[in-house]
Write an enzyme that holds these catalytic residues in place. Structure first.
Site, mmCIF file in Angstrom:
data_model
loop_
_atom_site.group_PDB
_atom_site.id
_atom_site.type_symbol
_atom_site.label_atom_id
_atom_site.label_comp_id
_atom_site.label_asym_id
_atom_site.label_seq_id
_atom_site.Cartn_x
_atom_site.Cartn_y
_atom_site.Cartn_z
ATOM 1 N N HIS A 46 2.963 -14.961 -9.017
ATOM 2 C CA HIS A 46 2.607 -14.681 -7.635
ATOM 3 C C HIS A 46 1.306 -15.397 -7.252
ATOM 4 O O HIS A 46 0.599 -15.920 -8.120
ATOM 5 C CB HIS A 46 2.483 -13.165 -7.389
ATOM 6 C CG HIS A 46 1.431 -12.490 -8.207
ATOM 7 N ND1 HIS A 46 1.720 -11.545 -9.158
ATOM 8 C CD2 HIS A 46 0.082 -12.611 -8.204
ATOM 9 C CE1 HIS A 46 0.610 -11.112 -9.719
ATOM 10 N NE2 HIS A 46 -0.414 -11.753 -9.155
HETATM 11 P P1 TYD Z 1 1.941 -6.808 -10.392
HETATM 12 O O1 TYD Z 1 0.789 -7.339 -9.623
HETATM 13 O O2 TYD Z 1 3.305 -7.156 -9.931
HETATM 14 O O3 TYD Z 1 1.752 -7.226 -11.925
HETATM 15 P P2 TYD Z 1 2.352 -8.513 -12.630
HETATM 16 O O4 TYD Z 1 2.469 -9.558 -11.597
HETATM 17 O O5 TYD Z 1 1.374 -8.901 -13.691
HETATM 18 O O6 TYD Z 1 3.647 -8.090 -13.237
HETATM 19 O O7 TYD Z 1 1.796 -5.239 -10.434
HETATM 20 C C1 TYD Z 1 2.734 -4.436 -11.127
HETATM 21 C C2 TYD Z 1 2.909 -3.135 -10.357
HETATM 22 O O8 TYD Z 1 1.677 -2.414 -10.290
HETATM 23 C C3 TYD Z 1 3.387 -3.320 -8.945
HETATM 24 O O9 TYD Z 1 4.385 -2.337 -8.691
HETATM 25 C C4 TYD Z 1 2.207 -3.006 -8.076
HETATM 26 C C5 TYD Z 1 1.356 -2.104 -8.941
HETATM 27 N N1 TYD Z 1 -0.090 -2.314 -8.719
HETATM 28 C C6 TYD Z 1 -0.823 -1.402 -8.000
HETATM 29 O O10 TYD Z 1 -0.285 -0.385 -7.515
HETATM 30 N N2 TYD Z 1 -2.159 -1.610 -7.822
HETATM 31 C C7 TYD Z 1 -2.789 -2.709 -8.328
HETATM 32 O O11 TYD Z 1 -4.007 -2.861 -8.153
HETATM 33 C C8 TYD Z 1 -2.009 -3.665 -9.065
HETATM 34 C C9 TYD Z 1 -2.635 -4.903 -9.633
HETATM 35 C C10 TYD Z 1 -0.664 -3.428 -9.230
#
Ligand code: TYD
Length: 157
Positions: A52
């Site tokens: 992302h």
């Molecule tokens: P995500 O940013 O998609 O992590 P990655 O890209 O490394 O897999 O986040 C995973 C999940 O956590 C997503 O459902 C959103 C949630 N999240 C929060 O609620 N608050 C936050 O600060 C972050 C970073 C993620």
């Protein structure tokens, strides 16, 4: 492509058994105020995360334990930064696509972010990201001048 590799301030002990201590002072060591901190842990080797870009978030990434490759691109150039020491930090300006690869079981990724969590400021499709870069161009990567604190030194070892 706007990113910086920063040396995080670290204190070591003569007695190695006591371990080390790394600290970050917002707006001094990194060019933004911190609104949010999160970490990713218990991830197995060879797992990939991320995929992302953020439209608004500045982020500092560091790995206090283990080894993690951070792959960043602006849609044209690509860089791989290996976070393999607690004192090595990676500051990502907004607007860069990132992927992370766990090179070792249980490596920990810590992130300090300039914004509260907002799913709306994420771009989660690479095609959409390329389209966004086409439309917004290099303005996608905010300039340090837009940082209220300003005056941040651009590059460190
Ligand atoms: P995500 O940013 O998609 O992590 P990655 O890209 O490394 O897999 O986040 C995973 C999940 O956590 C997503 O459902 C959103 C949630 N999240 C929060 O609620 N608050 C936050 O600060 C972050 C970073 C993620």
């Amino acid at each position: 492509m706007k990113y910086e590799i920063v040396n995080l301030k670290t204190v070591t002990n003569e007695d190695e058994k006591l371990g080390g201590l790394t600290f970050i002072e917002a707006e001094r060591d990194i060019p933004f105020a911190i609104k949010r901190i999160y970490c990713i842990y218990k991830t197995e080797e060879n797992q990939h995360r991320g995929f992302h870009a953020h439209k608004k978030n500045w982020q500092l990434l560091f790995c206090p334990y283990g080894v993690i490759d951070i792959i960043i691109t602006d849609g044209e150039e690509k860089r791989v930064v290996t976070l393999d020491h607690p004192s090595k930090g990676l500051v990502l300006y907004p607007g860069l696509w990132r992927e992370m690869i766990w090179k070792q079981d249980d490596s920990v990724l810590c992130v300090a972010a300039s914004e509260y969590y907002d799913s709306e400021e994420y771009i989660r499709s690479y095609d959409e990201y390329l389209q966004y870069r086409k439309e917004v161009g290099n303005d996608a990567e905010a300039d340090t001048n837009t940082f209220e604190g300003g005056g941040w030194i651009t590059s460190r070892k």
